[in-house]
Motif scaffolding. Structure first.
Motif, PDB file in Angstrom:
ATOM      1  N   ASN A 178       6.586   8.699  -3.339  1.00 43.71           N
ATOM      2  CA  ASN A 178       7.965   9.010  -3.743  1.00 43.71           C
ATOM      3  C   ASN A 178       9.014   8.629  -2.704  1.00 43.71           C
ATOM      4  OD1 ASN A 178       7.319  10.090  -6.285  1.00 43.71           O
ATOM      5  ND2 ASN A 178       6.573  11.948  -5.260  1.00 43.71           N
ATOM      6  N   ALA A 179       8.540   8.103  -1.571  1.00 41.01           N
ATOM      7  CA  ALA A 179       9.492   7.749  -0.501  1.00 41.01           C
ATOM      8  C   ALA A 179      10.279   6.502  -0.903  1.00 41.01           C
ATOM      9  CB  ALA A 179       8.718   7.497   0.787  1.00 41.01           C
ATOM     10  N   ILE A 180      11.475   6.384  -0.349  1.00 38.39           N
ATOM     11  CA  ILE A 180      12.232   5.142  -0.592  1.00 38.39           C
ATOM     12  C   ILE A 180      11.995   4.227   0.619  1.00 38.39           C
ATOM     13  CG2 ILE A 180      13.988   6.059  -2.157  1.00 38.39           C
ATOM     14  CD1 ILE A 180      15.852   6.239   0.341  1.00 38.39           C
ATOM     15  N   PRO A 181      12.073   2.913   0.442  1.00 37.58           N
ATOM     16  CA  PRO A 181      11.734   1.982   1.533  1.00 37.58           C
ATOM     17  C   PRO A 181      12.401   2.260   2.880  1.00 37.58           C
ATOM     18  CG  PRO A 181      11.880   0.778  -0.494  1.00 37.58           C
ATOM     19  CD  PRO A 181      12.290   2.180  -0.819  1.00 37.58           C
ATOM     20  N   PRO A 182      13.700   2.612   2.933  1.00 31.89           N
ATOM     21  CA  PRO A 182      14.283   2.833   4.262  1.00 31.89           C
ATOM     22  C   PRO A 182      13.602   3.975   5.046  1.00 31.89           C
ATOM     23  CG  PRO A 182      16.009   2.594   2.630  1.00 31.89           C
ATOM     24  CD  PRO A 182      14.718   2.693   1.882  1.00 31.89           C
ATOM     25  N   ALA A 183      12.888   4.845   4.320  1.00 36.06           N
ATOM     26  CA  ALA A 183      12.214   5.960   4.997  1.00 36.06           C
ATOM     27  C   ALA A 183      10.830   5.557   5.502  1.00 36.06           C
ATOM     28  CB  ALA A 183      12.092   7.139   4.030  1.00 36.06           C
ATOM     29  N   LEU A 184      10.447   4.295   5.268  1.00 35.78           N
ATOM     30  CA  LEU A 184       9.110   3.842   5.674  1.00 35.78           C
ATOM     31  C   LEU A 184       9.180   2.977   6.924  1.00 35.78           C
ATOM     32  CD1 LEU A 184       7.816   2.588   2.176  1.00 35.78           C
ATOM     33  CD2 LEU A 184       7.369   4.813   3.220  1.00 35.78           C
ATOM     34  N   SER A 185       8.044   2.879   7.636  1.00 35.74           N
ATOM     35  CA  SER A 185       7.983   1.982   8.796  1.00 35.74           C
ATOM     36  C   SER A 185       7.877   0.541   8.291  1.00 35.74           C
ATOM     37  CB  SER A 185       6.747   2.314   9.628  1.00 35.74           C
ATOM     38  OG  SER A 185       5.583   1.940   8.913  1.00 35.74           O
ATOM     39  N   GLY A 186       8.066  -0.432   9.192  1.00 35.19           N
ATOM     40  CA  GLY A 186       7.976  -1.849   8.818  1.00 35.19           C
ATOM     41  C   GLY A 186       6.632  -2.168   8.196  1.00 35.19           C
ATOM     42  N   GLY A 187       5.569  -1.659   8.790  1.00 33.75           N
ATOM     43  CA  GLY A 187       4.216  -1.918   8.286  1.00 33.75           C
ATOM     44  C   GLY A 187       4.034  -1.341   6.898  1.00 33.75           C
ATOM     45  N   GLU A 188       4.582  -0.139   6.703  1.00 31.83           N
ATOM     46  CA  GLU A 188       4.453   0.508   5.388  1.00 31.83           C
ATOM     47  C   GLU A 188       5.245  -0.274   4.332  1.00 31.83           C
ATOM     48  OE1 GLU A 188       3.801   5.260   6.289  1.00 31.83           O
ATOM     49  OE2 GLU A 188       5.784   4.388   6.638  1.00 31.83           O
ATOM     50  N   GLN A 189       6.430  -0.733   4.728  1.00 31.61           N
ATOM     51  CA  GLN A 189       7.249  -1.502   3.776  1.00 31.61           C
ATOM     52  C   GLN A 189       6.520  -2.782   3.372  1.00 31.61           C
ATOM     53  OE1 GLN A 189      11.510  -1.911   4.307  1.00 31.61           O
ATOM     54  NE2 GLN A 189      11.486  -0.355   5.888  1.00 31.61           N
ATOM     55  N   GLN A 190       5.879  -3.420   4.365  1.00 32.55           N
ATOM     56  CA  GLN A 190       5.165  -4.648   4.050  1.00 32.55           C
ATOM     57  C   GLN A 190       3.986  -4.348   3.131  1.00 32.55           C
ATOM     58  OE1 GLN A 190       5.656  -7.494   3.353  1.00 32.55           O
ATOM     59  NE2 GLN A 190       5.744  -8.674   5.255  1.00 32.55           N
ATOM     60  N   ARG A 191       3.365  -3.171   3.320  1.00 31.66           N
ATOM     61  CA  ARG A 191       2.243  -2.820   2.449  1.00 31.66           C
ATOM     62  C   ARG A 191       2.722  -2.551   1.012  1.00 31.66           C
ATOM     63  NH1 ARG A 191      -1.111   1.706   4.965  1.00 31.66           N
ATOM     64  NH2 ARG A 191       0.542   1.969   6.501  1.00 31.66           N
ATOM     65  N   VAL A 192       3.948  -2.008   0.904  1.00 33.56           N
ATOM     66  CA  VAL A 192       4.516  -1.814  -0.440  1.00 33.56           C
ATOM     67  C   VAL A 192       4.722  -3.189  -1.086  1.00 33.56           C
ATOM     68  CG1 VAL A 192       6.473  -0.941  -1.795  1.00 33.56           C
ATOM     69  CG2 VAL A 192       5.727   0.304   0.239  1.00 33.56           C
ATOM     70  N   ALA A 193       5.265  -4.123  -0.294  1.00 33.14           N
ATOM     71  CA  ALA A 193       5.508  -5.476  -0.818  1.00 33.14           C
ATOM     72  C   ALA A 193       4.182  -6.121  -1.239  1.00 33.14           C
ATOM     73  CB  ALA A 193       6.203  -6.327   0.233  1.00 33.14           C
ATOM     74  N   ILE A 194       3.141  -5.891  -0.442  1.00 33.91           N
ATOM     75  CA  ILE A 194       1.820  -6.456  -0.796  1.00 33.91           C
ATOM     76  C   ILE A 194       1.296  -5.792  -2.071  1.00 33.91           C
ATOM     77  CG2 ILE A 194      -0.596  -6.681  -0.043  1.00 33.91           C
ATOM     78  CD1 ILE A 194       0.540  -6.944   2.862  1.00 33.91           C
ATOM     79  N   ALA A 195       1.471  -4.469  -2.141  1.00 31.96           N
ATOM     80  CA  ALA A 195       1.016  -3.741  -3.343  1.00 31.96           C
ATOM     81  C   ALA A 195       1.711  -4.304  -4.578  1.00 31.96           C
ATOM     82  CB  ALA A 195       1.319  -2.256  -3.186  1.00 31.96           C
ATOM     83  N   ARG A 196       3.013  -4.561  -4.460  1.00 31.23           N
ATOM     84  CA  ARG A 196       3.762  -5.111  -5.598  1.00 31.23           C
ATOM     85  C   ARG A 196       3.244  -6.518  -5.958  1.00 31.23           C
ATOM     86  NH1 ARG A 196       9.759  -6.102  -4.307  1.00 31.23           N
ATOM     87  NH2 ARG A 196       8.805  -7.898  -3.270  1.00 31.23           N
ATOM     88  N   ALA A 197       2.888  -7.268  -4.919  1.00 31.65           N
ATOM     89  CA  ALA A 197       2.426  -8.647  -5.152  1.00 31.65           C
ATOM     90  C   ALA A 197       1.042  -8.700  -5.803  1.00 31.65           C
ATOM     91  CB  ALA A 197       2.424  -9.419  -3.834  1.00 31.65           C
ATOM     92  N   ILE A 198       0.231  -7.677  -5.560  1.00 28.89           N
ATOM     93  CA  ILE A 198      -1.147  -7.742  -6.098  1.00 28.89           C
ATOM     94  C   ILE A 198      -1.377  -6.832  -7.307  1.00 28.89           C
ATOM     95  CG2 ILE A 198      -2.129  -8.425  -3.865  1.00 28.89           C
ATOM     96  CD1 ILE A 198      -3.189  -5.500  -3.620  1.00 28.89           C
ATOM     97  N   VAL A 199      -0.349  -6.045  -7.655  1.00 29.55           N
ATOM     98  CA  VAL A 199      -0.563  -5.037  -8.702  1.00 29.55           C
ATOM     99  C   VAL A 199      -0.933  -5.654 -10.050  1.00 29.55           C
ATOM    100  CG1 VAL A 199       1.863  -4.786  -9.472  1.00 29.55           C
ATOM    101  CG2 VAL A 199       0.314  -2.824  -9.569  1.00 29.55           C
ATOM    102  N   ASN A 200      -0.472  -6.875 -10.317  1.00 34.05           N
ATOM    103  CA  ASN A 200      -0.846  -7.479 -11.609  1.00 34.05           C
ATOM    104  C   ASN A 200      -2.003  -8.463 -11.452  1.00 34.05           C
ATOM    105  OD1 ASN A 200       0.649  -9.306 -10.285  1.00 34.05           O
ATOM    106  ND2 ASN A 200       2.249  -9.562 -11.833  1.00 34.05           N
ATOM    107  N   ASP A 201      -2.788  -8.193 -10.403  1.00 36.82           N
ATOM    108  CA  ASP A 201      -4.021  -8.939 -10.204  1.00 36.82           C
ATOM    109  C   ASP A 201      -3.785 -10.449 -10.195  1.00 36.82           C
ATOM    110  OD1 ASP A 201      -6.592  -8.688  -9.601  1.00 36.82           O
ATOM    111  OD2 ASP A 201      -7.308  -8.118 -11.598  1.00 36.82           O
ATOM    112  N   PRO A 202      -2.996 -10.955  -9.243  1.00 36.92           N
ATOM    113  CA  PRO A 202      -2.643 -12.371  -9.287  1.00 36.92           C
ATOM    114  C   PRO A 202      -3.825 -13.268  -8.913  1.00 36.92           C
ATOM    115  CG  PRO A 202      -1.849 -11.412  -7.260  1.00 36.92           C
ATOM    116  CD  PRO A 202      -2.453 -10.282  -8.052  1.00 36.92           C
ATOM    117  N   ILE A 203      -3.749 -14.500  -9.355  1.00 38.20           N
ATOM    118  CA  ILE A 203      -4.789 -15.459  -8.990  1.00 38.20           C
ATOM    119  C   ILE A 203      -4.446 -16.076  -7.635  1.00 38.20           C
ATOM    120  CG2 ILE A 203      -5.630 -16.083 -11.285  1.00 38.20           C
ATOM    121  CD1 ILE A 203      -3.518 -18.402 -11.124  1.00 38.20           C
TER     122      ILE A 203
END
Lengths: 300, 235
Positions: free
Chosen positions: B132-157
């Motif tokens: 439930n956190a918003i990105p500004p409340a996350l560390s750089g590493g956590e934000q990047q992990r959110v970005a990765i999660a978004r990139a892989i959530v639809n199971d990309p090739i």
């Protein structure tokens, strides 16, 4: 699937409106103000039309018959007049009745009437026309046809007045529609630019949506929904404000001696015009959103 | 998976960001595109992603010629390709969950299904506790992990990452690179653009070296995880 998408887009539009509440309120206000001006012109135009219709309905057409026409021929003339489908009512005015009514109209001129050796007024038929047959063209045609009836001497009606009023009304109507059209386009332009501010504030979101594979339509639809909601709210507010002003002012206006409105019942916009305002408001919001988004969707 | 034939990208008036690039990346590869700043790494990734049209040449991604494809085909391709940016590109006023769910919402999936998948991916990247956190409340590493999660959530090739560790310290870089390795182990082709040669310790299967927009060389790992490379001729 369609219902799920509709629910999603509606929720998204509401979320967007709440997020940018102030700018959305400004847009609603602009739409509302424009529609108030537009609706006022509509009301003026409708009242004028009503006034003209009422006045025209009261305008009689007088058919003077030749002096000394025998009674059976006079009856034949009456019958021929009655055969015109435009005619609603025909009443015979004898020369005696004509001079009597003239005396009633000018009571101070009794000496003039008394000095007459014989009644100079001819017998006539006074015709009232059915509603919708009072246009200058129709009256001109009818007068020409009536004059061709044997036994008819002359046909008279308030030709100059009717044509004058008609052209004045047409002028006011044209001005109202021209200004109305300009207002509509100006509103779309202003609304489009106001919405563009919210689009600008959300340009990052649009970019990210495109990056995750959203189609242009998918991005566009919530904005269009937002525009429709803004337009609807603006129209509802305009109608409420207009109705309030109407209730406050209509009674007062009727009793102003400088306005010839005593014989006209000023009424609020009819239902179909109200619907037109609502649909117009929604269309304005929709078009405003549509144009606002164009440039941002071209960016990949 | 990816093929480039004589690809040029020239920006006005006459800046060659990419010049005569010929590449072939196979399914399941773990590829690094390395080169100094201004070498054309980001442009190369954008060309693959369909975010920029090439000035000349042909690009085929998963069987789709992105140059000849209709505009409406590009979003469909992007739904099969994840992209991770150096600056994360997250919606700062939306929660971690919403940011990740966005990639599935555009597919028109059911809410229930989206929730299930998002929670699954957030668990994989270790962010279930920050949902439930918003990105500004996350560390750089956590934000990047959110970005990765978004990139892989639809199971990309295919997963493209542009300087994904550029803003992160060494420990977090290690964490993120491990995550990319895990994603690659699922069969997803991973292409990472970086100027950081230290990342070579994560054993890419292919190395594309760029300099001033030109491909200086393509090298393949001689033995799995050996860290040594041999030139590959793609012509």
């Amino acid at each position: 699937m369609i219902i799920r998408k509709l629910v999603y887009f509606t929720a998204k539009a509401i979320q967007n409106i709440r997020q940018f509440l102030l700018i959305n309120l400004i847009t609603v206000g602009i739409i509302s103000l424009s529609l108030i001006v537009l609706s006022s012109f509509l009301m003026i135009s409708l009242t004028l039309q009503k006034y003209l219709d009422t006045w025209k309905r009261q305008v009689p057409v007088a058919v003077y018959i030749k002096d000394g026409l025998p009674p059976d021929e006079t009856t034949a003339v009456r019958q021929k007049i009655m055969n015109f489908h435009e005619v609603e009512e025909v009443s015979f005015i004898s020369p005696e009745e004509a001079i009597r009514s003239l005396q009633e109209i000018f009571p101070g001129q009794a000496h003039v009437f008394g000095s007459l050796k014989e009644n100079p007024l001819p017998a006539s038929f006074e015709i009232r026309l059915k509603v919708g047959y009072q246009s200058p063209e129709r009256l001109r045609t009818l007068a020409g046809n009536l004059e061709r009836i044997p036994g008819v001497d002359e046909v008279e009606y308030a030709k100059d007045w009717i044509e004058g009023y008609e052209s004045f009304f047409n002028f006011v109507n044209t001005v109202a529609w021209t200004i109305g059209t300009i207002i509509v386009f100006a509103t779309i332009f202003i609304v489009s630019n106001t919405i563009r501010l919210t689009v600008y504030a959300r340009r990052e979101e649009i970019e990210i949506m495109k990056l995750v594979g959203a189609s242009n339509l998918f991005i566009r639809i919530p904005f269009l929904f937002e525009g429709i909601v803004q337009g609807l709210l603006g129209a509802v507010l305009a109608l409420i404000a207009l109705y309030g002003s109407f209730r406050l002012c209509a009674g007062w206006l009727v009793h102003q001696s400088f306005l010839p409105l005593q014989y006209v019942q000023i009424s609020f916009l009819p239902l179909n015009y109200g619907l037109f305002i609502l649909i117009g408001g929604m269309a304005t919001g929709l078009l405003g959103s549509f144009f606002a988004l164009g440039r941002y969707l071209r960016v990949s | 998976m990816i093929q480039m034939f004589h690809v040029y990208k020239i920006y006005p008036p006459n800046y060659r960001a990419v010049a005569d690039a010929n590449l072939k990346i196979d399914k399941g590869e773990f590829v690094f595109v390395i080169g100094p700043s201004g070498a054309g790494k980001t442009t190369l990734l954008k060309l693959i992603f369909g975010a920029e049209p090439p000035t000349k040449g042909q690009i085929i991604v998963d069987g789709i010629n992105t140059v000849r494809a209709k505009t409406s085909t590009i979003p469909l391709l992007r739904r099969r390709v994840g992209f991770v940016f150096q600056d994360f590109k997250l919606l700062n006023h939306r929660s971690v969950y919403d940011n990740v769910a966005l990639a599935l919402e555009v597919l028109g999936l059911k809410k229930k299904l989206i929730r299930k998948r998002v929670l699954q991916v957030l668990k994989q990247v270790g962010l279930l506790n920050r949902i439930n956190a918003i990105p500004p409340a996350l560390s750089g590493g956590e934000q990047q992990r959110v970005a990765i999660a978004r990139a892989i959530v639809n199971d990309p090739i295919l997963l493209l990452a542009d300087e994904p560790t550029g803003n992160l310290d060494a420990d977090i870089t290690k964490e993120i690179m491990k995550l990319f390795k895990v994603i690659n182990s699922w069969g997803t082709t991973v292409v990472i653009a970086t100027h950081n040669k230290n990342l070579l310790s994560y054993h890419p299967t292919k190395l594309i070296v760029l300099k001033k927009g030109s491909v200086q060389g393509v090298f393949v790992s001689s033995h799995k995880n050996s860290g040594s490379f041999v030139p590959q001729n793609v012509q």
